[in-house]
Each structure stands twice: as C-alpha cells, then as structure tokens.
Scaffold this motif. Structure first.
Motif, PDB file in Angstrom:
ATOM      1  N   GLY A  73       0.742  -1.176   0.068  1.00 50.04           N
ATOM      2  CA  GLY A  73       0.172   0.133   0.020  1.00 50.04           C
ATOM      3  C   GLY A  73       0.863   1.203  -0.042  1.00 50.04           C
ATOM      4  N   LEU A  74       0.250   2.439   0.376  1.00 51.59           N
ATOM      5  CA  LEU A  74       0.940   3.625   0.274  1.00 51.59           C
ATOM      6  C   LEU A  74       1.671   3.698   1.376  1.00 51.59           C
ATOM      7  N   GLY A  75       2.908   3.494   1.384  1.00 53.67           N
ATOM      8  CA  GLY A  75       3.826   3.660   2.589  1.00 53.67           C
ATOM      9  C   GLY A  75       5.330   3.624   2.122  1.00 53.67           C
ATOM     10  N   VAL A  76       6.203   3.260   3.107  1.00 58.60           N
ATOM     11  CA  VAL A  76       7.694   3.482   2.781  1.00 58.60           C
ATOM     12  C   VAL A  76       8.372   2.052   2.973  1.00 58.60           C
ATOM     13  N   ASP A  77       7.640   1.045   3.208  1.00 59.13           N
ATOM     14  CA  ASP A  77       8.419   0.057   3.437  1.00 59.13           C
ATOM     15  C   ASP A  77       8.505  -1.173   2.447  1.00 59.13           C
ATOM     16  N   GLY A  78       8.014  -0.937   1.182  1.00 62.80           N
ATOM     17  CA  GLY A  78       8.169  -1.501  -0.215  1.00 62.80           C
ATOM     18  C   GLY A  78       7.731  -3.131   0.098  1.00 62.80           C
ATOM     19  N   SER A  79       8.706  -4.049  -0.256  1.00 65.92           N
ATOM     20  CA  SER A  79       8.514  -5.444   0.030  1.00 65.92           C
ATOM     21  C   SER A  79       8.343  -6.012   1.330  1.00 65.92           C
ATOM     22  N   LEU A  80       9.003  -5.110   2.418  1.00 69.14           N
ATOM     23  CA  LEU A  80       8.790  -5.581   3.547  1.00 69.14           C
ATOM     24  C   LEU A  80       7.658  -5.236   4.282  1.00 69.14           C
ATOM     25  N   SER A  81       6.484  -4.679   3.773  1.00 68.14           N
ATOM     26  CA  SER A  81       5.246  -4.660   4.204  1.00 68.14           C
ATOM     27  C   SER A  81       4.794  -6.169   4.152  1.00 68.14           C
ATOM     28  N   TRP A  82       5.130  -7.035   3.286  1.00 67.38           N
ATOM     29  CA  TRP A  82       4.789  -8.419   3.381  1.00 67.38           C
ATOM     30  C   TRP A  82       5.425  -9.375   4.211  1.00 67.38           C
ATOM     31  N   SER A  83       6.510  -9.050   4.957  1.00 69.12           N
ATOM     32  CA  SER A  83       7.560  -9.832   5.514  1.00 69.12           C
ATOM     33  C   SER A  83       6.706 -10.801   6.566  1.00 69.12           C
ATOM     34  N   ALA A  84       5.798 -10.629   7.222  1.00 71.09           N
ATOM     35  CA  ALA A  84       4.966 -11.504   7.955  1.00 71.09           C
ATOM     36  C   ALA A  84       4.093 -12.628   7.040  1.00 71.09           C
ATOM     37  N   VAL A  85       3.901 -12.101   5.874  1.00 72.71           N
ATOM     38  CA  VAL A  85       2.902 -13.097   5.171  1.00 72.71           C
ATOM     39  C   VAL A  85       3.609 -13.866   4.097  1.00 72.71           C
ATOM     40  N   GLN A  86       4.636 -13.352   3.596  1.00 74.38           N
ATOM     41  CA  GLN A  86       5.396 -13.974   2.185  1.00 74.38           C
ATOM     42  C   GLN A  86       5.829 -15.428   2.538  1.00 74.38           C
ATOM     43  N   PRO A  87       6.388 -15.428   3.882  1.00 69.57           N
ATOM     44  CA  PRO A  87       7.133 -16.613   4.168  1.00 69.57           C
ATOM     45  C   PRO A  87       6.112 -17.853   4.364  1.00 69.57           C
ATOM     46  N   LYS A  88       4.892 -17.601   4.682  1.00 66.77           N
ATOM     47  CA  LYS A  88       3.878 -18.467   4.889  1.00 66.77           C
ATOM     48  C   LYS A  88       3.226 -18.745   3.921  1.00 66.77           C
ATOM     49  N   VAL A  89       3.198 -18.157   2.841  1.00 69.93           N
ATOM     50  CA  VAL A  89       2.584 -18.195   1.343  1.00 69.93           C
ATOM     51  C   VAL A  89       3.744 -19.104   0.647  1.00 69.93           C
ATOM     52  N   ALA A  90       5.081 -18.660   0.881  1.00 63.44           N
ATOM     53  CA  ALA A  90       6.151 -19.244   0.047  1.00 63.44           C
ATOM     54  C   ALA A  90       6.321 -20.954   0.450  1.00 63.44           C
ATOM     55  N   ALA A  91       6.068 -21.115   1.719  1.00 63.08           N
ATOM     56  CA  ALA A  91       5.778 -22.664   1.954  1.00 63.08           C
ATOM     57  C   ALA A  91       5.055 -23.489   1.008  1.00 63.08           C
ATOM     58  N   HIS A  92       4.060 -22.831   0.270  1.00 69.88           N
ATOM     59  CA  HIS A  92       3.113 -23.550  -0.482  1.00 69.88           C
ATOM     60  C   HIS A  92       3.092 -23.470  -1.778  1.00 69.88           C
ATOM     61  N   THR A  93       3.579 -22.275  -2.371  1.00 72.81           N
ATOM     62  CA  THR A  93       3.660 -21.872  -3.771  1.00 72.81           C
ATOM     63  C   THR A  93       4.580 -20.879  -3.748  1.00 72.81           C
ATOM     64  N   ARG A  94       4.965 -20.558  -5.264  1.00 70.52           N
ATOM     65  CA  ARG A  94       5.901 -19.253  -5.500  1.00 70.52           C
ATOM     66  C   ARG A  94       5.105 -18.033  -5.050  1.00 70.52           C
ATOM     67  N   PHE A 135      -0.721 -15.715 -12.193  1.00 69.18           N
ATOM     68  CA  PHE A 135      -0.338 -14.609 -11.096  1.00 69.18           C
ATOM     69  C   PHE A 135      -1.623 -14.692 -10.164  1.00 69.18           C
ATOM     70  N   VAL A 136      -1.465 -14.773  -8.858  1.00 67.15           N
ATOM     71  CA  VAL A 136      -2.394 -14.287  -8.062  1.00 67.15           C
ATOM     72  C   VAL A 136      -1.982 -13.173  -7.196  1.00 67.15           C
ATOM     73  N   LEU A 137      -2.766 -11.673  -7.559  1.00 65.74           N
ATOM     74  CA  LEU A 137      -2.278 -10.563  -7.022  1.00 65.74           C
ATOM     75  C   LEU A 137      -2.750 -10.369  -5.662  1.00 65.74           C
ATOM     76  N   VAL A 138      -1.867  -9.714  -4.694  1.00 57.30           N
ATOM     77  CA  VAL A 138      -2.477  -9.565  -3.403  1.00 57.30           C
ATOM     78  C   VAL A 138      -2.042  -8.129  -3.163  1.00 57.30           C
ATOM     79  N   GLY A 139      -2.910  -7.205  -3.090  1.00 60.39           N
ATOM     80  CA  GLY A 139      -2.679  -5.774  -2.944  1.00 60.39           C
ATOM     81  C   GLY A 139      -3.407  -5.270  -1.617  1.00 60.39           C
ATOM     82  N   GLN A 140      -2.815  -4.404  -0.749  1.00 62.00           N
ATOM     83  CA  GLN A 140      -3.240  -3.711   0.347  1.00 62.00           C
ATOM     84  C   GLN A 140      -3.444  -2.280   0.265  1.00 62.00           C
ATOM     85  N   SER A 141      -4.686  -1.765   0.738  1.00 61.28           N
ATOM     86  CA  SER A 141      -4.781  -0.552   0.389  1.00 61.28           C
ATOM     87  C   SER A 141      -4.745  -0.038  -1.072  1.00 61.28           C
TER      88      SER A 141
END
Length: 338
Positions: A73-94, A135-141
């Motif tokens: 979303g609109l912020g300053v953290d870029g890819s780190l916005s998803w640091s708590a979610v991405q590993p959980k998803v990456a355990a199952h798919t790209r 692709f499955v797109l996941v977008g916040q805000s």
C-alpha cells in the motif's frame, strides 16, 4: 561609531552565513554517508531486476504455481510490507514481493507514479526476472487498486486476487462530509531537506519501532527513509488520479477473489488524524465495509471477509488471516487448472 557598528553587523552576518554553509555541507555529507551505509548494511532481499536503465527490487521465494505477487500500500516499506505473510505463502507456492520505483532498494522513476505506471513496472520486472503466470495478485490499501489496474492491463496473466483493506475508487467522495483531506506542509519541507540529512536524522522519530516488526526491519526502513518518503509523498499526491483511473474498470470476471476488511475500531490517534469523533469513525467504518462488499461483487466468485482485531495493516496485525485468504485463492486457481 556608526561605521564600527556597521562593520560589526557585517562581520556577524558573514559568520552566520558561514555557519549556515558549513551546516549545509555537513548535512549533505551526513546524508551521503547514510546512503552508503544503507546499501552496505541492508542489501536488497531477492534481486534487483533491470527494466530498462533502472532497477526494481523483486524478492521471489518458494516454488509452485500459481505465483503469488504482493503489492504494498501507500507507505515507505516496499516489499517488507509483506514480511510476515510472504514466508507463510512461500511454503506452499511461489511468492514474490517487490518495492515500487523509488521505494527502499528500487531505483526512482522519471515517470509520474500511479496505478498504470506501477503495473507496467511490475510486469517488466516479473518478465525480465523470468517469472511467469498465472499470477495471484495480493494488494493492500492503494496497492489493491494497483492490483486491479494490473488485471485491467495484463488480465490474461492474472488468475485470482486478494484485496487487503483496499482503497475504493469512490472513497473520497463517499466520506467527504465526514473529513477533509490534508497533506502536511511539514512533510513537504522534510522531503525538500532530505538531501541535507534532515529526514535521516529524524527517521527514528518519524518511523518509531512498530510492534509487529523486528528491529532489523525497522533499521532497514529508516535507512532508506529519505528516498522512500519522497516517493510516498509523490504517490500520495497522485492518489486522486489513481482513484479516478480505477473508476473505469470493475469487472474481474469469474476470477477467485477475496476482499478483507479491517474491523478494529479506529484508535484515538487515527481519529485525531482524520479529525473526526468516535461516532463519526463508526459511520466511516460502516461506509468502508459497504464499499468492500461492492468490490467483492466485482467478481462472480468474490468473497468478503471481516477481520476482527486488525487495523488497516491487516498483513501486520493478522498475517495468518491474510495468508489463509491467499492460499484459498491459490487452491481455487489450482482446481480450475485441473
């Protein structure tokens, strides 16, 4: 006597001017050292993908299809916005997270920011990195509307979406009678002074330690804050244009879609920032919920889920809920392809 006073005044003014010059030079040197240390101490996760003379940071993990692509979303953290979610998803798919142009490790762009430019940059980064759909797109805000914009422009590659407390094209006019938008002049002054180290020095105050982030993540975000805050302000200024552009596309077909709505009451700080009362806050939240119900209907296979005990950044407050929603769409896409 008068000549002596004038001479003293001139000497004093010259000394002040010299001190000002020295302060500017010291600030500029401090900023340059800070940029060097940021690049040295916090290397980009994943890789920097050339998209034609500039680079986009793209962090892809795991394996399998479909590939999940996270849009912040609109912020300053870029890819780190998803640091708590991405590993959980990456355990199952790209799973790929990235930083838009000018955020964190990504190079700035000479093009104005907005949904269409973000879609073009992301598409080029994925293609040049060898990442292929579906692709499955996941977008916040605001990233939710950017994901919808990507679907409009590159729909053949998008198999499903998850919109996390997403922006709505008509959000401004629907809540206009509750609040007026304000963009702080202090932010603009701070960005203007960024080359002289002001934002870097103020980063620990502007970006305090967040409860759901590691100290290392916060240090990285602060290290790149002078660049990222400039981009955030430019994206904020372009929000009205992005919302207007999104009004022309609301057909997601029969793609699996999940829309998540944050249902935690607004905090006192959020109410102060919006300049509304708690009762008005409840009314605004009801409007927000209704807009998300509408967005879920943009697909014939859309679902709308309410997330209790989560604020706007659901991916930080309730990362497992987001991961579960993403994986439900991933599984739906897989069933479709069998």
């Amino acid at each position: 006597m008068r000549t002596s006073r004038h001479s003293t005044l001139r000497t004093g003014l010259a000394a002040v001017a010299m001190l000002a010059v020295l302060a500017v030079l010291a600030g500029a040197a401090y900023e340059q050292i800070g940029r060097y240390r940021a690049a040295r101490d916090f290397p980009a996760p994943g890789r920097l993908v050339d998209i034609g003379g500039r680079r986009i940071q793209l962090d892809c993990r795991g394996g399998g299809s479909p590939t999940v692509v996270f849009e912040a979303g609109l912020g300053v953290d870029g890819s780190l916005s998803w640091s708590a979610v991405q590993p959980k998803v990456a355990a199952h798919t790209r799973a790929c997270a990235y930083s838009r142009a000018g955020l964190m490790w990504s190079d700035p762009s000479e093009h104005p920011p907005g949904a269409r430019q973000a879609a073009q940059d992301l598409h080029a980064a994925l293609a040049n990195a060898g990442e292929r759909g579906p692709f499955v797109l996941v977008g916040q805000s605001l990233g939710g509307l950017y994901s919808v914009g990507f679907t409009r422009d590159f729909g053949a590659e998008v198999a499903g979406l998850v919109l996390v407390d997403p922006s709505h094209p008509e959000q401004v006019e629907r809540v206009a009678h509750f609040m007026t938008e304000s963009r702080s002049m202090r932010s603009r002054i701070g960005v203007a002074l960024a080359p002289f180290g002001v934002l870097r020095a103020a980063a620990p105050v502007l970006l305090p330690q967040a409860p759901h982030r590691s100290a290392h993540e916060m240090q990285a975000i602060r290290a790149f804050a002078p660049k990222s805050l400039r981009t955030q302000l430019a994206e904020s200024d372009a929000t009205d244009a992005s919302l207007a552009e999104a009004k022309g596309f609301r057909d997601l077909g029969d793609r699996p879609l999940v829309v998540l709505t944050a249902m935690a009451p607004y905090t006192a700080a959020e109410l102060r920032g919006m300049k509304i009362t708690p009762e008005q806050g409840r009314q605004v939240q009801a409007i927000w919920k209704h807009m998300h119900e509408e967005m879920a209907a943009w697909s014939s296979r859309g679902r709308h889920l309410l997330v209790a005990d989560a604020g706007h950044d659901i991916q930080l407050d309730q990362p497992q809920v987001v991961a579960d929603a993403v994986l439900s769409v991933v599984e739906a896409v897989r069933r479709n392809s069998r």
